[in-house]
Design a protein around this motif. Sequence first.
Motif, mmCIF file in Angstrom:
data_model
loop_
_atom_site.group_PDB
_atom_site.id
_atom_site.type_symbol
_atom_site.label_atom_id
_atom_site.label_comp_id
_atom_site.label_asym_id
_atom_site.label_seq_id
_atom_site.Cartn_x
_atom_site.Cartn_y
_atom_site.Cartn_z
ATOM 1 N N THR A 173 0.849 -1.192 0.000
ATOM 2 C CA THR A 173 0.000 0.000 0.000
ATOM 3 C C THR A 173 0.886 1.245 0.000
ATOM 4 O O THR A 173 1.957 1.260 0.618
ATOM 5 N N GLY A 174 0.407 2.287 -0.676
ATOM 6 C CA GLY A 174 1.167 3.532 -0.741
ATOM 7 C C GLY A 174 1.415 4.126 0.629
ATOM 8 O O GLY A 174 2.510 4.621 0.921
ATOM 9 N N ARG A 175 0.405 4.059 1.485
ATOM 10 C CA ARG A 175 0.555 4.676 2.812
ATOM 11 C C ARG A 175 1.657 3.987 3.613
ATOM 12 O O ARG A 175 2.493 4.651 4.231
ATOM 13 N N GLU A 176 1.668 2.652 3.584
ATOM 14 C CA GLU A 176 2.700 1.947 4.355
ATOM 15 C C GLU A 176 4.094 2.172 3.747
ATOM 16 O O GLU A 176 5.087 2.177 4.473
ATOM 17 N N CYS A 177 4.141 2.378 2.438
ATOM 18 C CA CYS A 177 5.430 2.712 1.807
ATOM 19 C C CYS A 177 5.906 4.086 2.278
ATOM 20 O O CYS A 177 7.088 4.287 2.544
ATOM 21 N N GLU A 178 4.947 5.031 2.380
ATOM 22 C CA GLU A 178 5.310 6.381 2.859
ATOM 23 C C GLU A 178 5.772 6.330 4.316
ATOM 24 O O GLU A 178 6.667 7.069 4.721
ATOM 25 N N GLU A 179 5.144 5.459 5.085
ATOM 26 C CA GLU A 179 5.510 5.352 6.497
ATOM 27 C C GLU A 179 6.847 4.645 6.680
ATOM 28 O O GLU A 179 7.510 4.817 7.701
ATOM 29 N N LEU A 204 12.122 0.774 3.919
ATOM 30 C CA LEU A 204 11.735 -0.605 3.601
ATOM 31 C C LEU A 204 11.337 -0.735 2.139
ATOM 32 O O LEU A 204 11.621 -1.743 1.486
ATOM 33 N N LEU A 205 10.653 0.299 1.627
ATOM 34 C CA LEU A 205 10.312 0.289 0.201
ATOM 35 C C LEU A 205 11.598 0.222 -0.624
ATOM 36 O O LEU A 205 11.692 -0.555 -1.580
ATOM 37 N N ASP A 206 12.590 1.016 -0.217
ATOM 38 C CA ASP A 206 13.876 0.988 -0.930
ATOM 39 C C ASP A 206 14.478 -0.419 -0.918
ATOM 40 O O ASP A 206 15.022 -0.877 -1.921
ATOM 41 N N VAL A 207 14.372 -1.081 0.233
ATOM 42 C CA VAL A 207 14.960 -2.430 0.359
ATOM 43 C C VAL A 207 14.231 -3.413 -0.558
ATOM 44 O O VAL A 207 14.867 -4.249 -1.220
ATOM 45 N N VAL A 208 12.899 -3.302 -0.632
ATOM 46 C CA VAL A 208 12.134 -4.209 -1.506
ATOM 47 C C VAL A 208 12.504 -3.948 -2.966
ATOM 48 O O VAL A 208 12.751 -4.877 -3.736
ATOM 49 N N VAL A 209 12.575 -2.659 -3.334
ATOM 50 C CA VAL A 209 12.916 -2.314 -4.728
ATOM 51 C C VAL A 209 14.311 -2.853 -5.061
ATOM 52 O O VAL A 209 14.523 -3.476 -6.110
ATOM 53 N N ALA A 220 -8.885 6.309 -8.995
ATOM 54 C CA ALA A 220 -7.695 6.815 -9.679
ATOM 55 C C ALA A 220 -6.679 7.355 -8.674
ATOM 56 O O ALA A 220 -5.477 7.074 -8.775
ATOM 57 N N ALA A 221 -7.158 8.109 -7.685
ATOM 58 C CA ALA A 221 -6.243 8.683 -6.692
ATOM 59 C C ALA A 221 -5.549 7.578 -5.898
ATOM 60 O O ALA A 221 -4.328 7.626 -5.679
ATOM 61 N N GLU A 222 -6.312 6.575 -5.479
ATOM 62 C CA GLU A 222 -5.745 5.475 -4.686
ATOM 63 C C GLU A 222 -4.659 4.725 -5.463
ATOM 64 O O GLU A 222 -3.625 4.358 -4.911
ATOM 65 N N VAL A 223 -4.912 4.510 -6.736
ATOM 66 C CA VAL A 223 -3.986 3.718 -7.552
ATOM 67 C C VAL A 223 -2.788 4.561 -7.975
ATOM 68 O O VAL A 223 -1.626 4.148 -7.818
ATOM 69 N N GLU A 224 -3.060 5.765 -8.472
ATOM 70 C CA GLU A 224 -1.981 6.554 -9.071
ATOM 71 C C GLU A 224 -1.022 7.131 -8.028
ATOM 72 O O GLU A 224 0.171 7.236 -8.261
ATOM 73 N N GLN A 225 -1.565 7.448 -6.855
ATOM 74 C CA GLN A 225 -0.706 7.941 -5.775
ATOM 75 C C GLN A 225 0.311 6.857 -5.380
ATOM 76 O O GLN A 225 1.482 7.139 -5.141
ATOM 77 N N THR A 226 -0.168 5.627 -5.342
ATOM 78 C CA THR A 226 0.708 4.510 -4.956
ATOM 79 C C THR A 226 1.780 4.270 -6.014
ATOM 80 O O THR A 226 2.963 4.102 -5.694
ATOM 81 N N ASP A 227 1.381 4.282 -7.277
ATOM 82 C CA ASP A 227 2.370 4.117 -8.353
ATOM 83 C C ASP A 227 3.410 5.235 -8.296
ATOM 84 O O ASP A 227 4.601 4.993 -8.527
ATOM 85 N N ALA A 228 2.956 6.456 -7.990
ATOM 86 C CA ALA A 228 3.891 7.593 -7.929
ATOM 87 C C ALA A 228 4.926 7.371 -6.817
ATOM 88 O O ALA A 228 6.106 7.712 -6.988
ATOM 89 N N ARG A 288 7.433 4.938 -8.126
ATOM 90 C CA ARG A 288 8.321 5.586 -9.108
ATOM 91 C C ARG A 288 9.376 6.433 -8.394
ATOM 92 O O ARG A 288 10.542 6.436 -8.769
ATOM 93 N N ALA A 289 8.919 7.161 -7.361
ATOM 94 C CA ALA A 289 9.841 8.029 -6.628
ATOM 95 C C ALA A 289 10.946 7.213 -5.958
ATOM 96 O O ALA A 289 12.044 7.716 -5.716
#
Length: 269
Positions: free
Chosen positions: A112-118, A122-127, A152-160, A163-164
């Motif tokens: 989920t985007g929110r847990e990635c932001e938090e 960890l997101l970096d490690v998975v990537v 759209a917001a739920e999906v695209e925010q997470t993809d963004a 990408r970041a």
Amino acid sequence: MADYALSLSLIALAAGLLGLGWNRIAGRPESRFRAVGRVLLVVVVSILLVGVATYHLSKSRSFQFAGELVQRVETNEKVVALTFDDGPTPGYTEEVLQTLAEHGARATFYLTGRECEENPELLDVVVASGNELGNHTYSHRRLYFVPEKTVAAEVEQTDAIFRAAGYEAPTTFRMPGCKRLLTTPLYLDRTGRTTVVWDLEPDSIAGIADNADAIVEYVGDGVRPGSIVLMHVMYEGRQPTRDALPRILDRLSAQGYRFVTVSELLAMQ
Ligand SMILES: [Zn+2]
């Protein structure tokens, strides 16, 4: 889909019988009071049945109004895609990545985007691990009875967020609770996204979920070429699934299976 067809058949049968009216079928006269009551009954029964049918349809793993839906890929090759929903979660994500690395296996993480932001580190490690990312919405809200712009917001925010963090590959989508009705499938279809569900989900079955032995056996016995397995290895309460994971990797390997990501599996269609 079978549930939906059954429910619609029941609606048709009930509405037909009530609409005709027993008295009319039996050739007896009917009072106005009874006729109004009968119409009301038809309406109430129909609403209830449509409600039941809609509920089943909203969480179906085999039918969706629009957009590509994949539950398993038809192939003769002994390949299986392990998928993990939710997270990343401190402690558990690293443990799961290590288990995969020790077995030379890759999996797909529906984050989920929110847990990635938090948990950006960890997101970096998975990537960096070379495993695949899938889109599991930003906030993990159930995406039914919501406008398309919310989807759209739920999906695209997470993809963004992906990408970041340097993750460039296109993502498949999995909705929380497998819930969707109209707007979500229409959005997914319009944007060309594939919805990925699963054919095996050991850790949500009563009598299996709390026992690592049972989870291993269920997956080992149930796996087929092209299977997609869902596990919640990053939930705090899912220790039995985490205990089962290395044993599932061992067992499926011994059965001749190779572990592929969802996109690799889809490419075999
Ligand atoms: Zn989830």
